[in-house]
Design an enzyme around this catalytic site. Structure first.
Site, PDB file in Angstrom:
ATOM      1  CB  SER A 274      -0.949   0.006   1.198  1.00 48.68           C
ATOM      2  OG  SER A 274      -0.214  -0.034   2.400  1.00 48.68           O
TER       3      SER A 274
ATOM      4  CE  LYS B 138      -3.968   1.011   4.606  1.00 54.10           C
ATOM      5  NZ  LYS B 138      -3.612   0.588   3.240  1.00 54.10           N
TER       6      LYS B 138
END
Length: 801
Positions: free
Chosen positions: A707, A750
């Protein structure tokens, strides 16, 4: 009725020896001329015996023709031919059923018995062979040929062999309790030679077939050799039987002694009010109160009988007693009554937990179905989320909502399969597995069992506990869960299992398939403030013995504590900070110090320590530094990607404890930049004259995953072009060599981490739009989200022009 019965040597000596000795003169010589020339004799068939010359044997006759034959020959003094039957089960033998070699005998005494039978005392004279049978009625008559014995050539050897045979026969008489002592006297008073050999052959315990072969043998030496072999074999068998008998008697004596002592102990224990019988009565009384199936009842009674057979002072008795105690303590077929009031359940869940709408909805759905169907298999739920978000306490609330007992089983660090399935009861210190122990503790067969930290199960040399859980957490199998200690199937289908985990990556795939995964995400700032106001402050005041007015924390103070003194997805650290404030307040009250219940931000910092820095934009004001978003087991976090350009030969260095996937992402990013250097405004020769160094701070923490791909590429482009990254900007996404941006996971965690860090804008892959739409809009009201498909879009949105 049988024709004849062989009394045997013992009967003869015990009952008839005086008669035999008085009626027989062994020195008598038959001088009658007709007897020497006679060739036709009456034949008497016998069974289960073989007659030998020069020995005396009693014979009992039952049939009329047999009694008539014996009486006639006794009166006339004629000899009778004795032939043995080949088969003893034939009542009326024919010529073919008889052996052809027999012994002529003289009947020396007739005794009439009270039962109507006649016993004849007969003495063997000589051997003969039947030439042919002449008549059958009233009894057999046959023409015979007398047989003479062949004397041995070596008389000394023959006599020595007979001495050996006699010695063994005497030993047999001593060993065999069934042979009377008079047999010893008879053997010692029998003449040596042919008489002794025939006496032993006729009275020894040989098979009829072997005796017949001895009779048919004309050589006395061969007959003696074979007799020695047979009697020696009998002696060895008898000696072995005696050894076994003596050993068995010792065991029996020992057992009888133990039995006698145990009976005394039992009597004493009964007088004192204890003992085996009281144990069994107590277990039976407990069993009578249990409603279990016939199969379980039969098994229990079998185990009770096993306990009765054991010595109450032995170790096995205690093992069996402990086992039956556990067996009867289990709540067989005992279930608590469920509360199907959905409105009540919703009030309980809302009171105990703020937010968590998905899990509350799932519990209420289960109660609704259970209310309609009355009987259904309980679901296996798995709550996944960062620490401190209330996963474990949620299990307690589910139990309260359903009206069931609550049991928590901690699985963290478990590495022995026996902790789940139990140990076999034959082992020292054996016990049931944690599942059945929890059932016993709950007292019902339908509790709510929270399997805490299921993702932290280990695997050691004693098996894999997660594999053992496959049966426990499978609704199709756990109706007959087998515990090694219980050794019987137990129904777990009514148990509601709620597992908790911080991550799914360490859980076996087959185990995941058996559970319904419910994600419990982190809390937003507003949710944390509400949780603190409704639950945490009151809880700490109550636990520290403070009144509700002892200290007050408003929204501004709570916001300051959350932002400046915590960084987490849950509220565990927030509770610790509030607990620290409560302890400070308690100290002031205990020491009679004056203080203001309304705490200022400065006083809070004084109590909790120096606040952590909040301004992220100051750090990202340098070219080459990009804020990335990461997902960890404790929730979402921000991380910084730093890159710099230095003189060199085009090398790439990576530091910061990076995993393989992150290193590959950095390599892909550099190769993409090289291939697109013109579009990005970068000179081509810079790649050969400069080295690139990429670093991710907090090097002690391992980092991996795809990511951070777009953040690494943005950082390198920023360093190559010397352009700054926009402040308050974060990004997450995977890249390919073609410059395509791919979606990643953990979006909610996140984004919440980004809001906690003061991020204003986040760049995501277009494919992650659906994940963002599932998040409540109020959580993201101060956050701008930009969606991209290609790296070119990322660069244009991220870098300052």
């Amino acid at each position: 009725m049988k024709d004849f019965k062989d009394f045997g040597l013992g009967d003869m000596l015990e009952e008839s020896f005086n008669i035999v000795t008085e009626g027989v003169d062994f020195s008598e010589k038959d001088t009658q001329e007709k007897r020497q020339k006679q060739t036709v004799f009456p034949i008497l068939p016998v069974r289960n015996m073989v007659m030998f010359p020069k020995i005396v044997i009693p014979i009992t006759a039952g049939r009329e023709k047999s009694k008539m034959l014996l009486e006639e020959t006794y009166q006339t003094g004629d000899l009778v031919g004795i032939l043995s039957q080949k088969r003893s089960d034939i009542e009326n033998p024919l010529e073919k059923d008889l052996y052809t070699v027999g012994t002529l005998v003289k009947v020396i005494r007739i005794i009439k018995l009270p039962d109507g039978n006649t016993t004849a005392i007969a003495r063997g004279v000589s051997r003969f062979r039947v030439e042919k049978f002449l008549t059958k009625k009233p009894y057999f008559r046959a023409e015979i040929k007398k047989l003479a014995d062949v004397s041995p050539q070596d008389k000394d050897q023959h006599e020595a062999l007979l001495e050996n045979i006699k010695d063994i026969a005497l030993k047999i008489i001593q060993l065999d309790p069934n042979i009377p002592n008079a047999a010893n006297f008879a053997l010692n008073n029998t003449n040596q030679g042919e008489d002794l050999l025939n006496f032993i052959c006729g009275n020894a315990n040989f098979r009829i077939e072997e005796k017949q072969k001895l009779l048919e043998e004309k050589s006395l030496q061969k007959r003696a050799n074979r007799c020695y072999e047979l009697i020696l074999e009998d002696y060895k068998k008898l000696e072995l039987r005696n050894q076994i008998h003596q050993k068995t008697n010792k065991e029996l004596d020992k057992n009888q002694r133990e039995y006698y002592l145990n009976q005394q102990i039992r009597t004493i224990q009964e007088e004192l009010g204890g003992g085996t019988e009281s144990d069994i009565d107590e277990l039976q009384a407990k069993a009578n109160k249990i409603n279990w199936s016939s199969e379980v009842e039969d098994y229990f009674q079998k185990e009770i009988k096993r306990l009765q057979r054991q010595n109450s002072s032995s170790m096995d008795y205690n093992v069996q007693r402990n086992y039956l105690d556990f067996f009867t303590d289990l709540p067989w077929e005992s279930y608590s009554k469920d509360n199907f009031d959905i409105h009540r359940a919703q009030r309980i869940l809302d009171k105990a937990h703020f937010g968590l709408e998905d899990i509350k909805k799932r519990v209420l759905e289960h109660i609704a179905v259970l209310k309609l169907k009355k009987d259904m298999k309980s679901p296996i739920l798995c709550l996944v989320g960062p620490p401190g978000v209330g996963k474990t306490s949620l299990g307690k609330s589910i139990a309260d909502a359903l009206g069931r007992k609550y049991i928590r089983v901690s699985l963290g660090g478990l590495h022995d399969e026996s902790e789940i399935r139990g140990h076999r009861k034959t082992y020292i210190g054996a016990m049931a597995g944690r599942i059945l122990q929890s059932i016993k503790k709950a007292g019902t067969s339908n509790p709510v069992i929270v399997l805490d930290e299921i993702d932290k199960i280990g695997q050691g040399v004693h098996g894999d506990p997660s594999s053992a859980l496959l049966e426990v957490l499978d609704p199709e199998q756990n109706s007959s869960f087998y515990d090694n200690y219980l050794e019987l199937g137990y129904d777990l289908s009514k148990v509601m299992f709620v597992a908790t985990a911080n991550t799914l990556s360490t859980i076996q795939r087959p185990l995941l398939d058996r559970m319904e995964i419910i994600s419990v995400s982190g809390y937003t700032l507003e949710e944390k403030i509400e949780i603190a106001k409704k639950y945490l402050i009151k809880k700490q005041q109550r636990e520290k013995g403070l009144s509700t007015s002892s200290f007050r924390l408003g929204v501004a103070e709570l916001r300051h504590i959350i932002e400046a003194h915590t960084s987490e997805s849950g509220v565990r650290n927030l509770e610790k900070k509030i607990a620290a404030i409560a302890r400070w307040t308690a100290l002031q009250i205990a020491m009679d110090r004056e203080y203001s219940p309304k705490l200022s931000l400065g006083k809070i910092d004084e109590i909790l320590g120096v606040p952590r820095p909040k301004n992220v934009s100051e750090i990202t004001s340098v070219p080459g530094v990009v804020t990335g978003l990461a997902w960890t087991s404790v929730g979402g976090e921000i991380l910084f990607i730093e890159s710099t350009i230095s003189m060199g030969k085009g090398g790439l260095s990576l530091t910061g404890n990076l995993g393989t996937v992150m290193k590959e992402s950095a390599t892909i990013a550099l190769e993409y930049i090289k291939s697109k250097h013109k579009e990005l405004g970068i000179e081509s020769d810079i790649f050969e004259k400069r080295n690139v160094h990429v670093h991710v701070p907090e090097g002690a923490t391992p980092k991996d995953g795809p990511s951070a791909g777009i953040a690494m590429l943005t950082s390198m482009v920023s360093s190559f072009t010397n352009k700054q990254v926009k402040p308050h900007l974060a990004m997450t996404g995977e890249i390919t060599l073609r410059g395509k941006v791919l979606p990643v996971g953990g979006i909610k965690e996140k984004l919440l981490a980004a809001t906690r860090a003061g991020i204003k804008e986040v760049i995501l892959c277009e494919a992650n739009r659906k994940d963002v739409e599932e998040i409540k809009k109020e959580y993201l009201r101060d956050l701008k989200i930009s969606y991209v498909d290609r790296m070119g879009e990322v660069i244009s949105k991220a870098l300052v022009s």
